[in-house]
Design an enzyme around this catalytic site. Structure first.
Site, mmCIF file in Angstrom:
data_model
loop_
_atom_site.group_PDB
_atom_site.id
_atom_site.type_symbol
_atom_site.label_atom_id
_atom_site.label_comp_id
_atom_site.label_asym_id
_atom_site.label_seq_id
_atom_site.Cartn_x
_atom_site.Cartn_y
_atom_site.Cartn_z
ATOM 1 N N LYS A 81 -56.595 -61.158 -15.100
ATOM 2 C CA LYS A 81 -56.573 -59.825 -15.716
ATOM 3 C C LYS A 81 -57.813 -59.092 -15.240
ATOM 4 O O LYS A 81 -58.855 -59.697 -15.026
ATOM 5 C CB LYS A 81 -56.612 -59.931 -17.246
ATOM 6 C CG LYS A 81 -56.067 -58.715 -17.945
ATOM 7 C CD LYS A 81 -54.556 -58.789 -18.065
ATOM 8 C CE LYS A 81 -53.972 -57.578 -18.744
ATOM 9 N NZ LYS A 81 -52.538 -57.723 -18.973
ATOM 10 N N GLY A 183 -39.781 -49.163 -32.645
ATOM 11 C CA GLY A 183 -40.326 -48.580 -31.428
ATOM 12 C C GLY A 183 -39.211 -48.298 -30.437
ATOM 13 O O GLY A 183 -38.737 -49.199 -29.749
ATOM 14 N N GLY A 185 -39.175 -46.770 -27.605
ATOM 15 C CA GLY A 185 -39.811 -46.294 -26.368
ATOM 16 C C GLY A 185 -39.123 -46.874 -25.153
ATOM 17 O O GLY A 185 -37.910 -47.112 -25.136
ATOM 18 N N VAL A 187 -39.135 -49.868 -23.727
ATOM 19 C CA VAL A 187 -38.402 -51.126 -23.902
ATOM 20 C C VAL A 187 -37.357 -50.985 -25.012
ATOM 21 O O VAL A 187 -36.186 -51.351 -24.838
ATOM 22 C CB VAL A 187 -39.362 -52.295 -24.246
ATOM 23 C CG1 VAL A 187 -38.562 -53.575 -24.480
ATOM 24 C CG2 VAL A 187 -40.398 -52.494 -23.150
HETATM 25 P P1 NAD Z 1 -43.743 -47.224 -25.274
HETATM 26 O O1 NAD Z 1 -45.077 -46.603 -25.469
HETATM 27 O O2 NAD Z 1 -42.814 -46.676 -24.254
HETATM 28 O O3 NAD Z 1 -42.934 -47.245 -26.677
HETATM 29 C C1 NAD Z 1 -43.515 -47.556 -27.886
HETATM 30 C C2 NAD Z 1 -42.778 -46.768 -28.955
HETATM 31 O O4 NAD Z 1 -43.260 -47.209 -30.234
HETATM 32 C C3 NAD Z 1 -42.999 -45.263 -28.900
HETATM 33 O O5 NAD Z 1 -41.746 -44.602 -28.971
HETATM 34 C C4 NAD Z 1 -43.869 -44.975 -30.136
HETATM 35 O O6 NAD Z 1 -43.625 -43.687 -30.695
HETATM 36 C C5 NAD Z 1 -43.428 -46.076 -31.061
HETATM 37 N N1 NAD Z 1 -44.380 -46.420 -32.119
HETATM 38 C C6 NAD Z 1 -45.731 -46.426 -32.067
HETATM 39 N N2 NAD Z 1 -46.248 -46.822 -33.247
HETATM 40 C C7 NAD Z 1 -45.194 -47.084 -34.061
HETATM 41 C C8 NAD Z 1 -45.053 -47.530 -35.390
HETATM 42 N N3 NAD Z 1 -46.132 -47.794 -36.152
HETATM 43 N N4 NAD Z 1 -43.811 -47.689 -35.909
HETATM 44 C C9 NAD Z 1 -42.719 -47.418 -35.154
HETATM 45 N N5 NAD Z 1 -42.789 -46.986 -33.883
HETATM 46 C C10 NAD Z 1 -44.002 -46.815 -33.333
HETATM 47 O O7 NAD Z 1 -44.052 -48.791 -24.995
HETATM 48 P P2 NAD Z 1 -43.107 -49.846 -24.293
HETATM 49 O O8 NAD Z 1 -43.391 -49.883 -22.836
HETATM 50 O O9 NAD Z 1 -41.712 -49.643 -24.764
HETATM 51 O O10 NAD Z 1 -43.676 -51.204 -24.878
HETATM 52 C C11 NAD Z 1 -43.414 -51.580 -26.229
HETATM 53 C C12 NAD Z 1 -44.218 -52.825 -26.573
HETATM 54 O O11 NAD Z 1 -43.843 -53.896 -25.701
HETATM 55 C C13 NAD Z 1 -45.733 -52.654 -26.406
HETATM 56 O O12 NAD Z 1 -46.365 -53.443 -27.398
HETATM 57 C C14 NAD Z 1 -46.006 -53.271 -25.045
HETATM 58 O O13 NAD Z 1 -47.321 -53.791 -24.940
HETATM 59 C C15 NAD Z 1 -45.001 -54.401 -25.015
HETATM 60 N N6 NAD Z 1 -44.594 -54.804 -23.666
HETATM 61 C C16 NAD Z 1 -44.046 -53.889 -22.827
HETATM 62 C C17 NAD Z 1 -43.657 -54.277 -21.551
HETATM 63 C C18 NAD Z 1 -43.039 -53.288 -20.600
HETATM 64 O O14 NAD Z 1 -42.495 -53.720 -19.575
HETATM 65 N N7 NAD Z 1 -43.079 -51.998 -20.882
HETATM 66 C C19 NAD Z 1 -43.823 -55.615 -21.129
HETATM 67 C C20 NAD Z 1 -44.369 -56.538 -22.033
HETATM 68 C C21 NAD Z 1 -44.747 -56.113 -23.304
#
Ligand code: NAD
Length: 347
Positions: A81, A183, A185, A187
């Site tokens: 990292k 969430g 978002g 994912v």
């Molecule tokens: P993102 O930022 O696209 O989506 C996150 C969503 O969560 C947003 O829509 C936001 O409004 C919402 N949110 C924030 N706080 C909240 C709460 N208290 N209650 C409800 N909703 C809330 O992120 P992402 O890329 O979809 O990733 C989601 C999670 O998965 C993160 O924790 C990230 O670290 C983890 N993750 C993502 C990936 C990836 O490939 N994107 C890989 C491994 C882990």
């Protein structure tokens, strides 16, 4: 507050590179936790910290997590990292120049560290780093990269949910099951779409309610997630949602989602076990993004090879659940033991 010396003395990883970037007023920390299974790999976090030592500590902790994650995912990479600790997040030319110098630093490591994106970095940043070194994953698709890993992560989570349903209900069929996606978002939205296509009822929660209503059959207010009855709670927003207070309130049989660091503390795995809630260890179920980048950019896999690799995330979880049952341990502990086995087998 630990000093650099104390952090370095206490760390169990292999190698740390500390670089003071005067031009960008940044500290660069590259931590190679383990190269037992291959070159160390892990994302680059661009962040402000109270002190540079906090940035080093973060890089050390996150790199150790990558060792377990990549070992369990069966990828030929160790854990690494990098943290670029800055006073403020740079933009424009300043950002480009910092990333160019950082790319040169990665190149100087001769392939012992591969990076990708993390908090505050994305495919465009990887494109710039990729101008200076080939040891980078996650460039934009226009530049031959795998692009946004979110949809791949969601496919892995989908298979993980199926494996979890099979363990708890005896059938992996999502049809008729209720899944609360916290969430909506990158994912979460993609996961919700797959679940609905398979006949599940998706309850969606997001602080941005419009996002939730766009992906769910029903919307759950963000502050009602832990009290809402469902078969599966899928945390896909933020970390530490599983803690002493929330675990008591949960009304689900399974926790399986993409968020990193879902347990506020290790003891929360045992709390879930005592409540007979099956927990899919976060670093196992959310490995699809890493698997996809590796498959697309390193191996040139076609779609059927990718699909098979995402399905293996579910198979790995099934094996972890069986081990936890057999040994009377938490699923988190079973995942850690699987990682340790793979590392020790590699010598
Ligand atoms: P993102 O930022 O696209 O989506 C996150 C969503 O969560 C947003 O829509 C936001 O409004 C919402 N949110 C924030 N706080 C909240 C709460 N208290 N209650 C409800 N909703 C809330 O992120 P992402 O890329 O979809 O990733 C989601 C999670 O998965 C993160 O924790 C990230 O670290 C983890 N993750 C993502 C990936 C990836 O490939 N994107 C890989 C491994 C882990």
């Amino acid at each position: 507050m630990a000093s650099f010396e104390e952090l370095l003395d206490a760390w169990d990883g292999e190698r740390t590179v500390i670089h003071r970037d005067r031009d960008g007023d940044a500290w660069i920390f590259v931590c190679l936790h383990s190269t037992a299974l291959g070159p160390a790999a892990g994302g680059t976090r661009l962040k402000t910290y109270d002190t540079p030592a906090d940035g080093l500590r973060d890089a050390m902790r996150l790199s150790a997590g990558m060792t377990s994650k990549l070992a369990v995912a069966g990828l030929p990479f160790g854990g690494g990292k990098a943290v670029l600790a800055v006073r403020e997040i740079p933009q424009g030319q300043k950002r480009r120049e910092l990333l160019e110098r950082y790319g040169d630093l990665i190149a100087s490591l001769g392939g012992s560290y591969f990076t990708s994106s993390d908090v505050n970095t994305g495919p465009e940043d990887m494109d710039i780093i990729g101008e200076r070194t080939e040891h980078v994953f996650g460039r934009s698709e226009a530049n031959g990269g795998g692009g946004n890993p979110g949809p791949h992560t969601a496919v892995g989570v989908y298979h993980g949910i199926r494996a979890s349903l099979a363990h708890v209900f005896g059938s992996d069929d999502p049809n008729g099951r209720s899944v609360l996606v916290q969430g909506a978002g990158n994912v979460g939205a993609s996961l919700a779409e797959q679940l609905r296509a398979a006949g599940a009822r998706v309850l969606a929660a997001d602080v941005d309610e419009a996002r939730a209503s766009a992906v769910g059959d029903a919307v759950v207010p963000a502050d009602a997630v832990y009290d809402t009855e469902c078969d599966v709670y899928a945390p896909c927003a933020l970390g530490a949602t599983l803690n002493e207070e929330t675990i008591d309130r949960l009304r689900c049989r399974v926790v399986a989602g993409s968020a990193n660091n879902q347990l506020a503390e290790p003891a929360d795995a045992q709390r879930l076990r005592e409540r007979e809630i099956l927990y899919a260890p976060d670093y196992v179920i959310n490995a699809g993004g890493a698997v996809g980048l590796f498959g697309v950019e390193h191996e040139g896999w076609d779609q059927s090879q990718l699909d098979a690799a995402f399905e293996r995330i579910g198979e790995t979880l099934s094996a972890i659940y069986a081990r936890a049952d057999r040994d009377g341990i938490t699923t988190a502990e079973a995942a850690d033991r699987l990682a340790a086995d793979r590392l020790s087998a590699a010598g």
